[in-house]
Design a protein around this motif. Sequence first.
Motif, PDB file in Angstrom:
ATOM      1  N   LEU A  14       0.820  -1.210   0.000  1.00  0.00           N
ATOM      2  CA  LEU A  14       0.000   0.000   0.000  1.00  0.00           C
ATOM      3  C   LEU A  14       0.856   1.263   0.000  1.00  0.00           C
ATOM      4  CD1 LEU A  14      -2.845  -1.023   2.456  1.00  0.00           C
ATOM      5  CD2 LEU A  14      -3.122  -0.468   0.031  1.00  0.00           C
ATOM      6  N   VAL A  15       1.925   1.283   0.790  1.00  0.00           N
ATOM      7  CA  VAL A  15       2.820   2.445   0.819  1.00  0.00           C
ATOM      8  C   VAL A  15       3.363   2.713  -0.582  1.00  0.00           C
ATOM      9  CG1 VAL A  15       5.060   3.301   1.658  1.00  0.00           C
ATOM     10  CG2 VAL A  15       3.424   2.292   3.263  1.00  0.00           C
ATOM     11  N   ASN A  16       3.831   1.673  -1.261  1.00  0.00           N
ATOM     12  CA  ASN A  16       4.356   1.837  -2.623  1.00  0.00           C
ATOM     13  C   ASN A  16       3.279   2.339  -3.576  1.00  0.00           C
ATOM     14  OD1 ASN A  16       6.933   1.024  -1.899  1.00  0.00           O
ATOM     15  ND2 ASN A  16       6.569  -1.115  -2.424  1.00  0.00           N
ATOM     16  N   LEU A  17       2.092   1.750  -3.504  1.00  0.00           N
ATOM     17  CA  LEU A  17       0.993   2.151  -4.394  1.00  0.00           C
ATOM     18  C   LEU A  17       0.616   3.615  -4.170  1.00  0.00           C
ATOM     19  CD1 LEU A  17      -1.377   1.511  -6.378  1.00  0.00           C
ATOM     20  CD2 LEU A  17      -2.701   0.929  -4.332  1.00  0.00           C
ATOM     21  N   ILE A  18       0.384   3.992  -2.926  1.00  0.00           N
ATOM     22  CA  ILE A  18      -0.074   5.350  -2.620  1.00  0.00           C
ATOM     23  C   ILE A  18       0.968   6.384  -3.029  1.00  0.00           C
ATOM     24  CG2 ILE A  18      -0.698   6.911  -0.726  1.00  0.00           C
ATOM     25  CD1 ILE A  18      -1.887   4.262   0.642  1.00  0.00           C
ATOM     26  N   ASN A  19       2.224   6.147  -2.677  1.00  0.00           N
ATOM     27  CA  ASN A  19       3.265   7.102  -3.059  1.00  0.00           C
ATOM     28  C   ASN A  19       3.413   7.191  -4.569  1.00  0.00           C
ATOM     29  OD1 ASN A  19       4.012   8.142  -0.524  1.00  0.00           O
ATOM     30  ND2 ASN A  19       5.229   6.320  -0.098  1.00  0.00           N
ATOM     31  N   SER A  20       3.277   6.071  -5.279  1.00  0.00           N
ATOM     32  CA  SER A  20       3.423   6.092  -6.742  1.00  0.00           C
ATOM     33  C   SER A  20       2.265   6.820  -7.422  1.00  0.00           C
ATOM     34  CB  SER A  20       3.522   4.673  -7.297  1.00  0.00           C
ATOM     35  OG  SER A  20       2.258   4.027  -7.303  1.00  0.00           O
ATOM     36  N   ALA A  21       1.105   6.848  -6.778  1.00  0.00           N
ATOM     37  CA  ALA A  21      -0.059   7.489  -7.381  1.00  0.00           C
ATOM     38  C   ALA A  21      -0.137   8.988  -7.092  1.00  0.00           C
ATOM     39  CB  ALA A  21      -1.337   6.807  -6.889  1.00  0.00           C
ATOM     40  N   TYR A  22       0.455   9.426  -5.989  1.00  0.00           N
ATOM     41  CA  TYR A  22       0.330  10.832  -5.596  1.00  0.00           C
ATOM     42  C   TYR A  22       1.556  11.679  -5.885  1.00  0.00           C
ATOM     43  CZ  TYR A  22      -4.105  10.269  -3.138  1.00  0.00           C
ATOM     44  OH  TYR A  22      -5.427  10.052  -2.836  1.00  0.00           O
ATOM     45  N   ILE A  38       3.226  19.256  -4.583  1.00  0.00           N
ATOM     46  CA  ILE A  38       3.826  18.829  -3.321  1.00  0.00           C
ATOM     47  C   ILE A  38       5.005  17.895  -3.613  1.00  0.00           C
ATOM     48  CG2 ILE A  38       3.395  17.683  -1.106  1.00  0.00           C
ATOM     49  CD1 ILE A  38       0.366  18.201  -1.618  1.00  0.00           C
ATOM     50  N   ASP A  39       6.122  18.164  -2.955  1.00  0.00           N
ATOM     51  CA  ASP A  39       7.288  17.286  -3.041  1.00  0.00           C
ATOM     52  C   ASP A  39       7.258  16.273  -1.907  1.00  0.00           C
ATOM     53  OD1 ASP A  39       8.705  18.237  -5.282  1.00  0.00           O
ATOM     54  OD2 ASP A  39       9.535  19.899  -4.108  1.00  0.00           O
ATOM     55  N   GLY A  40       7.975  15.164  -2.069  1.00  0.00           N
ATOM     56  CA  GLY A  40       8.138  14.203  -0.990  1.00  0.00           C
ATOM     57  C   GLY A  40       7.159  13.048  -1.067  1.00  0.00           C
ATOM     58  N   GLN A  41       7.173  12.227  -0.036  1.00  0.00           N
ATOM     59  CA  GLN A  41       6.295  11.055   0.001  1.00  0.00           C
ATOM     60  C   GLN A  41       4.905  11.439   0.504  1.00  0.00           C
ATOM     61  OE1 GLN A  41       7.859   8.144   2.709  1.00  0.00           O
ATOM     62  NE2 GLN A  41       7.929   9.555   4.420  1.00  0.00           N
ATOM     63  N   ARG A  42       3.906  10.682   0.127  1.00  0.00           N
ATOM     64  CA  ARG A  42       2.530  10.911   0.566  1.00  0.00           C
ATOM     65  C   ARG A  42       2.236  10.203   1.881  1.00  0.00           C
ATOM     66  NH1 ARG A  42      -1.746  11.154   2.444  1.00  0.00           N
ATOM     67  NH2 ARG A  42      -3.761  11.659   1.524  1.00  0.00           N
ATOM     68  N   ILE A  43       2.858   9.051   2.091  1.00  0.00           N
ATOM     69  CA  ILE A  43       2.562   8.227   3.270  1.00  0.00           C
ATOM     70  C   ILE A  43       3.814   7.429   3.617  1.00  0.00           C
ATOM     71  CG2 ILE A  43       1.700   6.202   2.005  1.00  0.00           C
ATOM     72  CD1 ILE A  43      -0.106   7.609   5.024  1.00  0.00           C
ATOM     73  N   ASN A  44       3.893   6.975   4.866  1.00  0.00           N
ATOM     74  CA  ASN A  44       4.977   6.061   5.237  1.00  0.00           C
ATOM     75  C   ASN A  44       4.388   4.868   5.982  1.00  0.00           C
ATOM     76  OD1 ASN A  44       4.603   6.834   7.944  1.00  0.00           O
ATOM     77  ND2 ASN A  44       6.332   8.240   7.929  1.00  0.00           N
ATOM     78  N   LYS A  45       5.227   3.891   6.231  1.00  0.00           N
ATOM     79  CA  LYS A  45       4.813   2.631   6.851  1.00  0.00           C
ATOM     80  C   LYS A  45       4.168   2.867   8.212  1.00  0.00           C
ATOM     81  CE  LYS A  45       6.987  -1.668   8.445  1.00  0.00           C
ATOM     82  NZ  LYS A  45       7.019  -1.500   9.891  1.00  0.00           N
ATOM     83  N   GLU A  46       4.787   3.685   9.036  1.00  0.00           N
ATOM     84  CA  GLU A  46       4.295   3.903  10.397  1.00  0.00           C
ATOM     85  C   GLU A  46       2.912   4.550  10.418  1.00  0.00           C
ATOM     86  OE1 GLU A  46       8.441   3.185  10.180  1.00  0.00           O
ATOM     87  OE2 GLU A  46       7.375   4.873   9.278  1.00  0.00           O
ATOM     88  N   SER A  47       2.714   5.567   9.614  1.00  0.00           N
ATOM     89  CA  SER A  47       1.411   6.241   9.636  1.00  0.00           C
ATOM     90  C   SER A  47       0.317   5.351   9.041  1.00  0.00           C
ATOM     91  CB  SER A  47       1.462   7.586   8.922  1.00  0.00           C
ATOM     92  OG  SER A  47       1.795   7.421   7.575  1.00  0.00           O
ATOM     93  N   LEU A  48       0.663   4.555   8.048  1.00  0.00           N
ATOM     94  CA  LEU A  48      -0.329   3.642   7.473  1.00  0.00           C
ATOM     95  C   LEU A  48      -0.693   2.544   8.477  1.00  0.00           C
ATOM     96  CD1 LEU A  48      -1.856   3.589   4.828  1.00  0.00           C
ATOM     97  CD2 LEU A  48      -0.184   2.005   3.949  1.00  0.00           C
ATOM     98  N   GLU A  49       0.292   2.062   9.215  1.00  0.00           N
ATOM     99  CA  GLU A  49       0.007   1.074  10.264  1.00  0.00           C
ATOM    100  C   GLU A  49      -0.921   1.664  11.327  1.00  0.00           C
ATOM    101  OE1 GLU A  49       3.971   0.020  11.490  1.00  0.00           O
ATOM    102  OE2 GLU A  49       4.103  -1.608  10.014  1.00  0.00           O
ATOM    103  N   GLN A  50      -0.709   2.934  11.679  1.00  0.00           N
ATOM    104  CA  GLN A  50      -1.583   3.604  12.651  1.00  0.00           C
ATOM    105  C   GLN A  50      -3.009   3.719  12.112  1.00  0.00           C
ATOM    106  OE1 GLN A  50       0.308   7.341  13.509  1.00  0.00           O
ATOM    107  NE2 GLN A  50       1.886   6.410  14.796  1.00  0.00           N
ATOM    108  N   GLN A  51      -3.146   4.051  10.836  1.00  0.00           N
ATOM    109  CA  GLN A  51      -4.475   4.172  10.241  1.00  0.00           C
ATOM    110  C   GLN A  51      -5.206   2.831  10.265  1.00  0.00           C
ATOM    111  OE1 GLN A  51      -3.700   5.915   6.386  1.00  0.00           O
ATOM    112  NE2 GLN A  51      -3.790   7.980   7.191  1.00  0.00           N
TER     113      GLN A  51
END
Length: 169
Positions: A14-22, A38-51
């Motif tokens: 999911l992290v790879n998919l979301i970052n690749s799409a945004y 916007i520059d940078g990543q959209r999501i990371n492993k830790e925040s997605l695990e929290q969600q």
Amino acid sequence: MAITPATLADVPELVNLINSAYRGESSKKGWTTEADLIDGQRINKESLEQQIADPQAVILKNTNNEGLITGCVYLQKQGDKVYLGMLTVSPTLQANGLGKQLLNAAEDYTRSINCTAVTMTVITTRTELINWYERRGYSKTGETIQLVIPEQFGSLKQPLEMYIMEKAV
């Protein structure tokens, strides 16, 4: 194709998919990119695990026939409404109806937990995306908010505002 709740085992994909799409060059293959804003990543492993761990939230994922996750949407119960975020479709699969299927699944989920509306925020300059949501029954509430993102999720290339949009379900 099957739309089901994501689990912690899905987080790396999911992290790879979301970052690749945004964000980044790969996102420019689709029409929903934020890479020019916007520059940078959209999501990371830790925040997605929290969600995923949040008892008030769910991430619905679409899995193709090969078992790959091709889309997802984040839903969080907020009172009698559900906040929808991170509606994601693989950039190479956009404009084929998967986003609409995920949106319909999100609305079905909202009704299934006895909530009355879906609410979301959309960057005000994303007119093509706003129009897409409006064609599916979403309306601007008249309220806008400033887009503020934590440093670990990129940096704005310019100040941005977001419309709050909503649909009764």
